[in-house]
Design an enzyme around this catalytic site. Structure first.
Site, short mmCIF file in Angstrom:
data_model
loop_
_atom_site.label_atom_id
_atom_site.label_comp_id
_atom_site.label_asym_id
_atom_site.label_seq_id
_atom_site.Cartn_x
_atom_site.Cartn_y
_atom_site.Cartn_z
N ASP A 153 28.41 -41.49 -8.18
CA ASP A 153 27.03 -41.79 -8.57
C ASP A 153 26.98 -43.25 -9.03
O ASP A 153 27.89 -43.71 -9.70
CB ASP A 153 26.59 -40.86 -9.72
N LEU A 196 24.55 -44.33 -10.94
CA LEU A 196 23.77 -44.25 -12.19
C LEU A 196 22.43 -44.99 -12.09
O LEU A 196 21.92 -45.47 -13.10
CB LEU A 196 24.59 -44.74 -13.39
N THR A 241 19.50 -43.66 -11.22
CA THR A 241 18.57 -42.79 -11.97
C THR A 241 19.36 -41.74 -12.77
O THR A 241 18.82 -41.15 -13.69
CB THR A 241 17.58 -42.06 -11.03
N ASP A 249 28.24 -47.06 -5.16
CA ASP A 249 27.12 -46.78 -4.26
C ASP A 249 27.63 -45.97 -3.07
O ASP A 249 28.71 -46.25 -2.55
CB ASP A 249 26.56 -48.09 -3.69
N ILE A 250 26.81 -45.03 -2.62
CA ILE A 250 27.23 -44.25 -1.45
C ILE A 250 27.28 -45.11 -0.18
O ILE A 250 27.95 -44.76 0.78
CB ILE A 250 26.34 -42.99 -1.21
N TYR A 297 10.37 -41.39 2.88
CA TYR A 297 11.35 -40.45 2.29
C TYR A 297 11.52 -39.23 3.19
O TYR A 297 12.65 -38.83 3.51
CB TYR A 297 10.83 -40.05 0.89
N LYS A 314 14.86 -38.27 5.38
CA LYS A 314 15.60 -37.02 5.16
C LYS A 314 15.72 -36.23 6.46
O LYS A 314 16.76 -35.63 6.74
CB LYS A 314 14.92 -36.18 4.08
N PHE A 365 -4.29 -36.35 -9.18
CA PHE A 365 -4.72 -37.04 -7.97
C PHE A 365 -5.74 -36.18 -7.24
O PHE A 365 -5.59 -34.95 -7.16
CB PHE A 365 -3.53 -37.34 -7.06
N GLU A 383 1.38 -38.70 0.16
CA GLU A 383 1.51 -37.47 -0.65
C GLU A 383 1.06 -36.28 0.18
O GLU A 383 -0.04 -36.29 0.75
CB GLU A 383 0.59 -37.55 -1.87
N1 NAD Z 1 13.96 -32.87 -7.64
C1 NAD Z 1 13.26 -32.39 -6.63
O1 NAD Z 1 12.13 -31.86 -6.80
C2 NAD Z 1 13.81 -32.44 -5.21
C3 NAD Z 1 13.05 -31.86 -4.19
C4 NAD Z 1 13.52 -31.91 -2.87
C5 NAD Z 1 14.75 -32.50 -2.62
N2 NAD Z 1 15.46 -33.06 -3.63
C6 NAD Z 1 16.74 -33.69 -3.29
O2 NAD Z 1 17.74 -33.24 -4.20
C7 NAD Z 1 18.66 -34.29 -4.46
C8 NAD Z 1 18.81 -34.48 -5.96
O3 NAD Z 1 17.55 -34.87 -6.51
P1 NAD Z 1 17.31 -35.06 -8.08
O4 NAD Z 1 15.96 -34.59 -8.38
O5 NAD Z 1 18.47 -34.53 -8.84
O6 NAD Z 1 17.28 -36.65 -8.16
P2 NAD Z 1 17.98 -37.63 -9.21
O7 NAD Z 1 17.35 -38.98 -9.01
O8 NAD Z 1 17.96 -37.06 -10.58
O9 NAD Z 1 19.46 -37.64 -8.69
C9 NAD Z 1 19.90 -38.51 -7.67
C10 NAD Z 1 21.22 -39.10 -8.12
O10 NAD Z 1 21.70 -39.95 -7.08
C11 NAD Z 1 22.18 -41.16 -7.67
N3 NAD Z 1 22.07 -42.23 -6.67
C12 NAD Z 1 20.91 -42.74 -6.17
N4 NAD Z 1 21.20 -43.69 -5.26
C13 NAD Z 1 22.56 -43.77 -5.19
C14 NAD Z 1 23.45 -44.57 -4.44
N5 NAD Z 1 22.99 -45.49 -3.59
N6 NAD Z 1 24.78 -44.38 -4.61
C15 NAD Z 1 25.24 -43.45 -5.49
N7 NAD Z 1 24.44 -42.67 -6.22
C16 NAD Z 1 23.11 -42.84 -6.08
C17 NAD Z 1 21.31 -41.39 -8.89
O11 NAD Z 1 21.87 -42.22 -9.87
C18 NAD Z 1 21.10 -39.95 -9.38
O12 NAD Z 1 22.10 -39.58 -10.30
C19 NAD Z 1 18.14 -35.51 -3.72
O13 NAD Z 1 18.83 -35.65 -2.50
C20 NAD Z 1 16.69 -35.19 -3.47
O14 NAD Z 1 16.18 -35.85 -2.32
C21 NAD Z 1 15.02 -33.04 -4.91
#
Ligand code: NAD
Length: 308
Positions: free
Chosen positions: A33, A35, A37, A53-54, A142, A146, A202, A269
């Site tokens: 991660d 970090l 977010t 970073d990934i 987004y 995906k 909204f 949206e």
């Molecule tokens: N939360 C939702 O409602 C929701 C809905 C549909 C899909 N998702 C998917 O679930 C997954 C997790 O979502 P979440 O809500 O926990 O989000 P989040 O932002 O809390 O978690 C994402 C994590 O990825 C890390 N990250 C971001 N870019 C990065 C990078 N370039 N390299 C390494 N780490 C990186 C961030 O620091 C964070 O810890 C995501 O793939 C998201 O698209 C979430």
């Protein structure tokens, strides 16, 4: 020997719950991660943590060293409005980052790759609930990103003989979901109401969304370890709730009296989204357990106990 589970995005909202669940099941857990977010305090000491970073070439070295058996790829830029403002940034993290993660996973031929996708791949669909066979018309970078990643996951994993499951999540909520930018109605409403500010809705506030509690999502995500191979599966509740009703439920829990302000809707949206969960029931033997009122109650209690 303990099985090794690697979670990208393990410091984030959903990832941190997954990491805890994997540790409690006896896995050796590796978290990747940056970090951006996610939060350091979300990562238990029992994990091996790499702050990278990934998209980085270092990811390939890390996979070669740690040789995970199972990879959960959650790291992503998750804010739809940010993806609209900065399409290239979204592409770099969500698409190129996923490709780099797939490259690293295929290089070591891990046993299983689990990818977290989203209901955003469907876009606006007239017929609810949305089944996995519905048309795919994403309306945000987004969602497009995906969907493209889903195809790369299928293609890479088939080519390299890696098992995979793709999970399309609905709107996840629960404790530890901090407010990030303009996304996530639940944390936005709670945070504003707690500080005495009136949240806005909204459009007319009648948009329907599928809110699924984080514990239920993690349960489904864990089940994908040995179920749902080669499948794309919705993870939702089949029950929609309007944003207006959501506002009312949260306002009642917080004894907040003001009516919401209404402002113009945003582009990108989705208006209505509710996910059918029949396939999850069949393939993962999973069904959501948490009632929205109970889930909101736990979430509100958590918000009341933290500094924000
Ligand atoms: N939360 C939702 O409602 C929701 C809905 C549909 C899909 N998702 C998917 O679930 C997954 C997790 O979502 P979440 O809500 O926990 O989000 P989040 O932002 O809390 O978690 C994402 C994590 O990825 C890390 N990250 C971001 N870019 C990065 C990078 N370039 N390299 C390494 N780490 C990186 C961030 O620091 C964070 O810890 C995501 O793939 C998201 O698209 C979430």
């Amino acid at each position: 020997m303990k099985k090794r589970a690697l979670v990208t995005g393990g410091a984030g909202f959903v990832g941190s719950y997954l990491v805890e669940a994997l540790l409690s099941k006896g896995y050796q857990v590796i978290v990747v991660d940056n970090l951006s977010t996610g939060r350091r305090e979300n990562i238990p000491d029992a994990c091996r943590f790499y702050q990278i970073d990934i998209e980085s070439p270092k990811l390939l070295q890390l996979f070669a060293k740690e040789k995970p058996n199972i990879v959960w790829h959650l790291a992503a830029l998750t804010d739809t409005s940010v993806s609209l403002e900065s399409i290239l940034h979204d592409l770099e993290i969500n698409l190129l980052g996923t490709l780099n993660t797939l490259k690293a996973a295929s290089q070591i031929k891990c046993e299983k790759f689990i990818f977290t996708s989203t209901a955003a791949v469907y876009g606006d669909t007239p017929k609810l609930p949305i089944s996995e066979n519905s048309a795919l018309n994403p309306i945000s970078p987004y969602g497009v990103g995906k969907l493209t990643c889903e195809n790369y996951v299928r293609m890479f994993c088939d080519f390299y003989g890696i098992k995979y499951t793709i999970l399309r999540y609905g709107n996840i909520y629960g404790p530890r979901q901090y407010q990030k930018g303009g996304s996530g109605a639940i944390p936005i409403f709670i945070k504003k109401m707690l500080s005495g500010e009136t949240p806005f809705l909204f459009g007319d506030g009648n948009q329907i969304r599928d809110y699924v509690y984080v514990d239920d999502v993690v349960e489904a995500t864990l089940k994908a370890i040995n179920k749902g191979d080669s499948k794309i599966i919705n993870i939702g509740t089949t029950k929609g709730i309007s944003t207006r009703r959501l506002y009312k439920l949260i306002a009642t829990l917080l004894d907040f009296k003001a009516s919401p302000k209404l402002i113009a809707g945003r582009s990108g949206e989705i208006v209505n989204s509710v996910l059918a969960s029949n396939l999850a029931k069949k393939e993962l033997k999973w069904r959501p357990k948490t009632d929205i009122k109970d889930g909101l109650d736990k979430t509100v209690k958590w918000w009341k106990g933290i500094k924000h």
